[in-house]
Design a protein around this motif. Structure first.
Motif, mmCIF file in Angstrom:
data_model
loop_
_atom_site.group_PDB
_atom_site.id
_atom_site.type_symbol
_atom_site.label_atom_id
_atom_site.label_comp_id
_atom_site.label_asym_id
_atom_site.label_seq_id
_atom_site.Cartn_x
_atom_site.Cartn_y
_atom_site.Cartn_z
ATOM 1 N N PRO A 344 -25.230 37.150 -91.488
ATOM 2 C CA PRO A 344 -25.270 38.849 -91.107
ATOM 3 C C PRO A 344 -24.883 38.927 -89.481
ATOM 4 O O PRO A 344 -25.238 38.092 -88.802
ATOM 5 C CB PRO A 344 -26.652 39.291 -91.254
ATOM 6 N N VAL A 345 -23.997 39.719 -89.383
ATOM 7 C CA VAL A 345 -23.561 40.303 -87.938
ATOM 8 C C VAL A 345 -24.084 41.599 -87.466
ATOM 9 O O VAL A 345 -23.906 42.731 -88.392
ATOM 10 C CB VAL A 345 -21.954 40.340 -87.995
ATOM 11 N N ILE A 346 -24.852 41.668 -86.553
ATOM 12 C CA ILE A 346 -25.482 42.755 -85.994
ATOM 13 C C ILE A 346 -24.622 43.415 -84.983
ATOM 14 O O ILE A 346 -24.567 42.408 -83.873
ATOM 15 C CB ILE A 346 -27.001 42.796 -85.801
ATOM 16 N N VAL A 347 -24.285 44.657 -84.805
ATOM 17 C CA VAL A 347 -23.465 45.285 -83.645
ATOM 18 C C VAL A 347 -24.175 46.220 -83.028
ATOM 19 O O VAL A 347 -24.426 47.260 -83.696
ATOM 20 C CB VAL A 347 -21.956 45.420 -83.917
ATOM 21 N N ARG A 348 -24.291 46.222 -81.639
ATOM 22 C CA ARG A 348 -24.639 47.326 -80.964
ATOM 23 C C ARG A 348 -23.798 47.600 -79.642
ATOM 24 O O ARG A 348 -23.349 46.605 -79.025
ATOM 25 C CB ARG A 348 -26.074 47.137 -80.300
ATOM 26 N N LEU A 349 -23.185 48.951 -80.004
ATOM 27 C CA LEU A 349 -22.288 49.188 -78.727
ATOM 28 C C LEU A 349 -22.912 50.396 -77.856
ATOM 29 O O LEU A 349 -23.542 51.213 -78.625
ATOM 30 C CB LEU A 349 -20.846 49.504 -79.609
ATOM 31 N N ALA A 350 -22.442 50.237 -76.711
ATOM 32 C CA ALA A 350 -22.913 51.335 -75.846
ATOM 33 C C ALA A 350 -21.712 51.616 -74.800
ATOM 34 O O ALA A 350 -21.299 50.683 -74.280
ATOM 35 C CB ALA A 350 -24.265 51.117 -75.201
ATOM 36 N N GLY A 351 -21.922 53.054 -74.287
ATOM 37 C CA GLY A 351 -20.851 53.241 -73.182
ATOM 38 C C GLY A 351 -19.530 53.914 -73.425
ATOM 39 O O GLY A 351 -19.480 54.551 -74.587
ATOM 40 N N THR A 352 -18.636 53.705 -72.973
ATOM 41 C CA THR A 352 -17.299 54.420 -72.911
ATOM 42 C C THR A 352 -16.718 54.240 -74.467
ATOM 43 O O THR A 352 -16.531 53.052 -74.956
ATOM 44 C CB THR A 352 -15.977 53.678 -71.822
ATOM 45 N N LYS A 353 -16.273 55.579 -74.824
ATOM 46 C CA LYS A 353 -15.590 55.540 -76.420
ATOM 47 C C LYS A 353 -16.562 54.923 -77.301
ATOM 48 O O LYS A 353 -16.283 54.329 -78.367
ATOM 49 C CB LYS A 353 -14.312 54.852 -76.212
ATOM 50 N N VAL A 354 -17.938 55.083 -77.253
ATOM 51 C CA VAL A 354 -18.950 54.519 -78.210
ATOM 52 C C VAL A 354 -18.513 55.144 -79.627
ATOM 53 O O VAL A 354 -18.634 54.376 -80.519
ATOM 54 C CB VAL A 354 -20.337 54.432 -77.661
ATOM 55 N N GLU A 355 -18.294 56.278 -79.603
ATOM 56 C CA GLU A 355 -18.178 57.165 -80.983
ATOM 57 C C GLU A 355 -16.934 56.595 -81.809
ATOM 58 O O GLU A 355 -17.012 56.020 -83.075
ATOM 59 C CB GLU A 355 -17.901 58.939 -80.864
ATOM 60 N N GLU A 356 -15.878 56.319 -81.067
ATOM 61 C CA GLU A 356 -14.794 55.950 -81.440
ATOM 62 C C GLU A 356 -15.086 54.472 -82.121
ATOM 63 O O GLU A 356 -14.383 53.880 -83.072
ATOM 64 C CB GLU A 356 -13.402 55.678 -80.469
ATOM 65 N N GLY A 357 -15.847 53.678 -81.415
ATOM 66 C CA GLY A 357 -15.905 52.324 -81.667
ATOM 67 C C GLY A 357 -16.755 52.196 -83.107
ATOM 68 O O GLY A 357 -16.443 51.260 -83.931
ATOM 69 N N ARG A 358 -17.859 52.935 -82.924
ATOM 70 C CA ARG A 358 -18.609 52.915 -84.199
ATOM 71 C C ARG A 358 -17.835 53.227 -85.459
ATOM 72 O O ARG A 358 -18.049 52.696 -86.504
ATOM 73 C CB ARG A 358 -19.683 54.071 -84.158
ATOM 74 N N LYS A 359 -16.863 54.221 -85.270
ATOM 75 C CA LYS A 359 -16.097 54.635 -86.603
ATOM 76 C C LYS A 359 -15.361 53.468 -86.752
ATOM 77 O O LYS A 359 -15.037 53.279 -88.098
ATOM 78 C CB LYS A 359 -15.258 55.965 -86.072
ATOM 79 N N ILE A 360 -14.650 52.777 -85.923
ATOM 80 C CA ILE A 360 -13.899 51.600 -86.339
ATOM 81 C C ILE A 360 -14.536 50.700 -87.071
ATOM 82 O O ILE A 360 -14.196 50.277 -88.151
ATOM 83 C CB ILE A 360 -13.222 50.897 -85.056
ATOM 84 N N LEU A 361 -15.858 50.254 -86.722
ATOM 85 C CA LEU A 361 -16.637 49.366 -87.497
ATOM 86 C C LEU A 361 -16.985 49.931 -88.772
ATOM 87 O O LEU A 361 -16.956 49.371 -89.841
ATOM 88 C CB LEU A 361 -17.941 49.175 -86.729
ATOM 89 N N ALA A 362 -17.230 51.270 -88.950
ATOM 90 C CA ALA A 362 -17.866 51.870 -90.282
ATOM 91 C C ALA A 362 -16.661 51.830 -91.057
ATOM 92 O O ALA A 362 -16.978 51.598 -92.293
ATOM 93 C CB ALA A 362 -18.294 53.313 -89.858
ATOM 94 N N SER A 363 -15.432 52.016 -90.714
ATOM 95 C CA SER A 363 -14.492 52.116 -91.579
ATOM 96 C C SER A 363 -13.788 50.917 -92.099
ATOM 97 O O SER A 363 -12.833 50.863 -92.814
ATOM 98 C CB SER A 363 -13.312 53.328 -91.195
ATOM 99 N N SER A 364 -14.262 49.812 -91.245
ATOM 100 C CA SER A 364 -13.553 48.380 -91.685
ATOM 101 C C SER A 364 -13.918 47.936 -92.900
ATOM 102 O O SER A 364 -13.060 46.728 -93.336
ATOM 103 C CB SER A 364 -14.104 47.444 -90.468
ATOM 104 N N GLY A 365 -14.979 48.193 -93.538
ATOM 105 C CA GLY A 365 -15.562 47.668 -94.742
ATOM 106 C C GLY A 365 -16.008 46.350 -94.623
ATOM 107 O O GLY A 365 -16.491 45.928 -95.542
#
Ligand code: GDP
Ligand code: MN
Length: 403
Positions: A344-365
């Motif tokens: 399992p891979v767990i990712v936590r992003l914070a900081g600049t362009k965080v929303e865009e980053g989360r979307k990319i992870l979510a839509s990656s499948g």
């Protein structure tokens, strides 16, 4: 970077430190030949491995003829020497150093370290040499002499003389002791060392002051100023994963836990390790991928962490300041698409362009577990690791039933 004893001795000799006559050997035949070259009727054969505690582990053998030198070397070559400092895997012996034997009258401890509190070079010495400094500080704490060097003036004669007096050497031996202390200091300073240790520094029955053992560690970040020292690097003595990482410009330290960590920034990496422990897990490594976490760097980091079989979950914790979360997220997705991992891979992003980053992870499948805070990320990682643990146990039970 660490170097071998024989290398440290040769460096220190150039700074006026007296050492026994010695020669390096890559085979038992060569070791016996070295003994003949050195002459005399007593020799010491010493395994050249990056560790202390060799004496107690069979890595230092006193010999009285060439056959004994041959046999002692033969026993050391091609084997892993396990000492109280190497961990259970030990370190391979590819070279031995043969030295002329010395009649020891007294053993002294002499060390130079960077004292973080005073931000100065500090001399640590003790009249109770021969044992390790940790033992000295337990058994003879009052024997330890500490002396801080003022950088503006360097180590002066009077300061070295004071240390020599406190060590209780005879008046006739003071000048050579002073020369030894000042020589070590100069080597430390001029070569950007972070540690110089002579243990033992001995007074011989002839009254000479000789370095019987020598250890030096250098500041990796200053090696570019000392190409001749950089060449002394011996990768066979390093943790293979750590040397691979440093070749790739990543800062990696292998640990023995189950949760792999991919983090940017050394401070954040340490905080991440701490919070994994607090959540009931154990970090498998320290890994700082640096400020510009490009997709290539992220991919290299995954490869490195996955090379450790103990890793049962990977926690990616990125704080993007100058960097951008969307870019890091793309790196993670690319890395996982090109080289899928089976934990399992767990990712936590914070900081600049965080929303865009989360979307990319979510839509990656990809089956990435997302977390918004560091605490949540750590908890999720520990959970994920515990779940994989359970499922491997299940597999074992099923296996038993099937057989
Ligand atoms: P370490 O155990 O890895 O720190 O290796 P050292 O080089 O310090 O050697 C261990 C011990 O072997 C020393 O503390 C000495 O007591 C002993 N030793 C090393 N060289 C000689 C020597 O030439 N003569 C004698 N008598 N003992 C030696
Ligand atoms: Mn030693």
């Amino acid at each position: 970077m660490d170097i071998h004893e024989y290398q440290a001795k040769s460096i220190l000799a150039n700074f006026g430190v007296a050492i026994p006559r010695g020669g390096l050997a890559y085979s038992p035949e060569q070791a016996a030949y070295r003994a003949r070259e050195i002459g005399g009727n007593k020799w010491v054969v010493k395994a050249q491995v990056h560790t202390g505690g060799r004496g107690k582990a069979g890595g230092v053998t006193l010999c009285e003829n060439e056959e004994q030198v041959f046999d002692a070397a033969d026993k050391m070559f091609g084997k892993r020497l396990v000492t109280n400092q190497t961990g259970p895997d030990g370190k391979f012996t590819y070279r031995v150093y043969v030295e002329g034997g010395v009649h020891i009258e007294r053993e002294i401890y002499l060390g130079f370290v960077l004292d973080r509190k005073s931000e100065r070079i500090m001399v640590v010495a003790s009249a109770s040499g021969g044992m390790e400094i940790e033992e000295i500080s337990e058994d003879h704490p009052d024997s330890i002499i500490r002396s801080i060097v003022e950088p503006a003036v360097g180590m002066l004669d009077f300061q070295a003389r004071e240390i020599a007096f406190k060590l209780g050497v005879n008046p006739g031996q003071i000048p050579q002791t002073v020369e030894t202390i000042i020589g070590c200091y100069k080597a430390f300073r001029e070569l950007d060392a972070t540690m110089v240790e002579i243990n033992p520094l001995v007074v011989t029955s002839e009254g000479a002051i000789i370095a019987l053992d020598a250890k030096m560690t250098f500041d990796d970040n200053a090696l570019f100023r000392h190409p001749d020292i950089s060449e002394l690097r011996d990768k066979s003595q390093e943790d293979q994963r750590e040397s691979k990482a440093s070749d790739r410009g990543l800062s990696y330290v292998a640990l023995d836990g189950e949760i792999g960590c991919i983090v940017n920034g050394a401070g954040l990496a340490m905080a991440t390790m701490d919070i994994i422990e607090v959540s009931g897990g154990r970090p498998a490594n320290f890994l700082d991928i640096g400020g510009g976490a490009s997709p290539e760097r992220v991919a290299k980091a995954f490869n490195l962490v996955m090379a450790d079989d103990n890793v049962k979950a990977i926690l990616v914790n990125i704080f993007a300041g100058i960097n951008r979360c969307d870019w890091v997220a793309e790196g993670i997705v690319q890395a996982l698409q090109n080289n899928p991992v089976d934990v399992p891979v767990i990712v936590r992003l914070a900081g600049t362009k965080v929303e865009e980053g989360r979307k990319i992870l979510a839509s990656s499948g990809l089956p990435i577990i997302r977390a918004s805070t560091l605490a949540e990320a750590a908890e999720r990682s520990v959970e994920a690791w515990q779940n994989t643990n359970k499922s491997t146990n299940n597999v074992q039970i099923l296996g038993e039933v099937a057989s």
